[in-house]
Design a protein around this motif. Structure first.
Motif, mmCIF file in Angstrom:
data_model
loop_
_atom_site.group_PDB
_atom_site.id
_atom_site.type_symbol
_atom_site.label_atom_id
_atom_site.label_comp_id
_atom_site.label_asym_id
_atom_site.label_seq_id
_atom_site.Cartn_x
_atom_site.Cartn_y
_atom_site.Cartn_z
ATOM 1 N N ILE A 1 0.872 -1.177 0.000
ATOM 2 C CA ILE A 1 0.000 0.000 0.000
ATOM 3 C C ILE A 1 0.907 1.224 0.000
ATOM 4 N N CYS B 1 -2.418 6.899 -1.094
ATOM 5 C CA CYS B 1 -3.715 6.590 -0.485
ATOM 6 C C CYS B 1 -4.432 7.881 -0.049
ATOM 7 N N SER C 1 -5.641 3.432 4.400
ATOM 8 C CA SER C 1 -5.625 1.987 4.280
ATOM 9 C C SER C 1 -4.447 1.360 5.007
ATOM 10 N N SER D 1 -7.917 -4.185 -4.779
ATOM 11 C CA SER D 1 -6.892 -3.441 -5.513
ATOM 12 C C SER D 1 -7.510 -2.693 -6.687
ATOM 13 N N CYS E 1 -9.551 0.515 -5.660
ATOM 14 C CA CYS E 1 -8.851 1.706 -5.161
ATOM 15 C C CYS E 1 -8.883 2.802 -6.220
ATOM 16 N N ILE F 1 -2.799 0.416 -4.143
ATOM 17 C CA ILE F 1 -2.560 -0.976 -3.761
ATOM 18 C C ILE F 1 -1.916 -1.720 -4.920
#
Length: 64
Positions: free
Chosen positions: A5, A10, A32, A51, A54, A59
């Motif tokens: 990650i 993120c 995350s 994944s 996202c 990810i």
């Protein structure tokens, strides 16, 4: 499968935790993070969906 990650990418949308709640969670700031049981990889079939879900591509999955 190994999960990375990118914390710099993120945005805390939480789509990963919704898609694969047995693998992902969110920290106190909403970003995350992996559940402790998934830190060394996982075979959970929903990991790939998380994944893909996202919105910023934070990810990355790779085979061990």
């Amino acid at each position: 499968m190994h999960i990375d990650i990118d914390k710099d990418v993120c945005i805390g949308a939480g789509q990963c935790a919704l898609a694969a709640p047995n693998v992902f969670t969110q920290d106190d700031d909403g970003f995350s993070m992996l559940l402790p049981s998934s830190e060394n990889g996982t075979e959970d079939p929903m990991t790939r969906e998380a994944s893909r879900a996202c919105p910023v591509g934070a990810i990355t999955l790779s085979e061990k």
